[in-house]
Write a protein that holds these residues in place. Structure first.
Motif, PDB file in Angstrom:
ATOM      1  N   ILE A  45     -28.765 -17.997   9.894  1.00  0.00           N
ATOM      2  CA  ILE A  45     -29.012 -18.879   8.760  1.00  0.00           C
ATOM      3  C   ILE A  45     -27.693 -19.508   8.349  1.00  0.00           C
ATOM      4  O   ILE A  45     -26.692 -18.814   8.186  1.00  0.00           O
ATOM      5  N   THR A  46     -27.705 -20.823   8.188  1.00  0.00           N
ATOM      6  CA  THR A  46     -26.495 -21.539   7.811  1.00  0.00           C
ATOM      7  C   THR A  46     -26.790 -22.452   6.640  1.00  0.00           C
ATOM      8  O   THR A  46     -27.671 -23.297   6.758  1.00  0.00           O
ATOM      9  N   PRO A  47     -26.118 -22.286   5.520  1.00  0.00           N
ATOM     10  CA  PRO A  47     -25.228 -21.199   5.143  1.00  0.00           C
ATOM     11  C   PRO A  47     -26.017 -20.008   4.610  1.00  0.00           C
ATOM     12  O   PRO A  47     -27.147 -20.156   4.165  1.00  0.00           O
ATOM     13  N   VAL A  48     -25.407 -18.843   4.640  1.00  0.00           N
ATOM     14  CA  VAL A  48     -26.018 -17.631   4.095  1.00  0.00           C
ATOM     15  C   VAL A  48     -25.795 -17.567   2.587  1.00  0.00           C
ATOM     16  O   VAL A  48     -26.666 -17.137   1.839  1.00  0.00           O
ATOM     17  N   PHE A  49     -24.618 -18.005   2.147  1.00  0.00           N
ATOM     18  CA  PHE A  49     -24.237 -18.026   0.727  1.00  0.00           C
ATOM     19  C   PHE A  49     -24.011 -19.467   0.311  1.00  0.00           C
ATOM     20  O   PHE A  49     -23.619 -20.288   1.130  1.00  0.00           O
ATOM     21  N   GLY A  50     -24.200 -19.759  -0.963  1.00  0.00           N
ATOM     22  CA  GLY A  50     -23.868 -21.102  -1.417  1.00  0.00           C
ATOM     23  C   GLY A  50     -24.213 -21.337  -2.865  1.00  0.00           C
ATOM     24  O   GLY A  50     -24.708 -20.464  -3.576  1.00  0.00           O
ATOM     25  N   PHE A  51     -23.917 -22.556  -3.283  1.00  0.00           N
ATOM     26  CA  PHE A  51     -24.206 -23.024  -4.631  1.00  0.00           C
ATOM     27  C   PHE A  51     -25.184 -24.188  -4.538  1.00  0.00           C
ATOM     28  O   PHE A  51     -25.161 -24.947  -3.571  1.00  0.00           O
ATOM     29  N   VAL A  52     -26.009 -24.346  -5.569  1.00  0.00           N
ATOM     30  CA  VAL A  52     -26.854 -25.527  -5.707  1.00  0.00           C
ATOM     31  C   VAL A  52     -26.615 -26.066  -7.110  1.00  0.00           C
ATOM     32  O   VAL A  52     -26.851 -25.372  -8.107  1.00  0.00           O
ATOM     33  N   ASP A  53     -26.112 -27.291  -7.165  1.00  0.00           N
ATOM     34  CA  ASP A  53     -25.798 -27.912  -8.453  1.00  0.00           C
ATOM     35  C   ASP A  53     -27.062 -28.169  -9.276  1.00  0.00           C
ATOM     36  O   ASP A  53     -28.159 -28.262  -8.718  1.00  0.00           O
ATOM     37  N   PRO A  54     -26.908 -28.332 -10.604  1.00  0.00           N
ATOM     38  CA  PRO A  54     -28.060 -28.641 -11.448  1.00  0.00           C
ATOM     39  C   PRO A  54     -28.762 -29.912 -10.947  1.00  0.00           C
ATOM     40  O   PRO A  54     -28.103 -30.897 -10.616  1.00  0.00           O
ATOM     41  N   SER A  55     -30.064 -29.876 -10.894  1.00  0.00           N
ATOM     42  CA  SER A  55     -30.886 -30.988 -10.396  1.00  0.00           C
ATOM     43  C   SER A  55     -30.455 -31.443  -9.008  1.00  0.00           C
ATOM     44  O   SER A  55     -30.644 -32.598  -8.643  1.00  0.00           O
ATOM     45  N   GLY A  56     -29.881 -30.517  -8.217  1.00  0.00           N
ATOM     46  CA  GLY A  56     -29.389 -30.844  -6.882  1.00  0.00           C
ATOM     47  C   GLY A  56     -30.128 -30.087  -5.808  1.00  0.00           C
ATOM     48  O   GLY A  56     -31.098 -29.361  -6.073  1.00  0.00           O
ATOM     49  N   SER A  57     -29.654 -30.257  -4.582  1.00  0.00           N
ATOM     50  CA  SER A  57     -30.273 -29.569  -3.451  1.00  0.00           C
ATOM     51  C   SER A  57     -29.209 -29.189  -2.429  1.00  0.00           C
ATOM     52  O   SER A  57     -28.093 -29.713  -2.460  1.00  0.00           O
ATOM     53  N   LYS A  58     -29.568 -28.285  -1.538  1.00  0.00           N
ATOM     54  CA  LYS A  58     -28.678 -27.811  -0.478  1.00  0.00           C
ATOM     55  C   LYS A  58     -29.511 -27.613   0.773  1.00  0.00           C
ATOM     56  O   LYS A  58     -30.550 -26.951   0.738  1.00  0.00           O
ATOM     57  N   ASP A  59     -29.079 -28.214   1.890  1.00  0.00           N
ATOM     58  CA  ASP A  59     -29.785 -28.035   3.156  1.00  0.00           C
ATOM     59  C   ASP A  59     -29.389 -26.720   3.797  1.00  0.00           C
ATOM     60  O   ASP A  59     -28.214 -26.328   3.762  1.00  0.00           O
ATOM     61  N   ILE A  60     -30.380 -26.019   4.372  1.00  0.00           N
ATOM     62  CA  ILE A  60     -30.118 -24.809   5.146  1.00  0.00           C
ATOM     63  C   ILE A  60     -30.822 -24.955   6.494  1.00  0.00           C
ATOM     64  O   ILE A  60     -31.847 -25.631   6.601  1.00  0.00           O
TER      65      ILE A  60
END
Length: 98
Positions: A45-60
């Motif tokens: 899984i990439t990334p395993v750890f992370g941050f997601v900003d308010p009203s934001g998104s993060k691809d994994i």
């Protein structure tokens, strides 16, 4: 505090493959996350750890190597991120000590 995955389920063939998902933070606070797997031998899984900003998104990206077919589980743990946090893995270790 709300974190959702889009799409919410991951189906990857036992022969291997990958799936891309988006973690979406619908809240007003920055979130920190860690993804755990019941099968670390066959899943990456990439990334395993992370941050997601308010009203934001993060691809994994979830990648499965070839292996025997079985039902595995992925779990996303998340919490409000400390205001001064810049390293997700270190911040999670601090949160776990509290």
């Amino acid at each position: 505090m709300s974190l959702t995955a889009d799409p919410p389920a991951c189906t990857v063939p036992a022969a291997g493959g990958s799936s891309t998902h988006k973690l979406v933070n619908a809240g007003a606070d920055k979130l920190i996350f860690k993804i755990k797997s019941s099968n670390n031998n066959e899943y990456r899984i990439t990334p395993v750890f992370g941050f997601v900003d308010p009203s934001g998104s993060k691809d994994i990206v979830i990648t499965r190597t070839a292996g025997a077919p079985k039902e595995d589980k992925l779990v996303i743990h998340f919490a409000n991120a400390p205001a001064d946090a810049t390293d997700a893995q270190a911040a999670l270790l601090l949160l776990l000590r509290l």
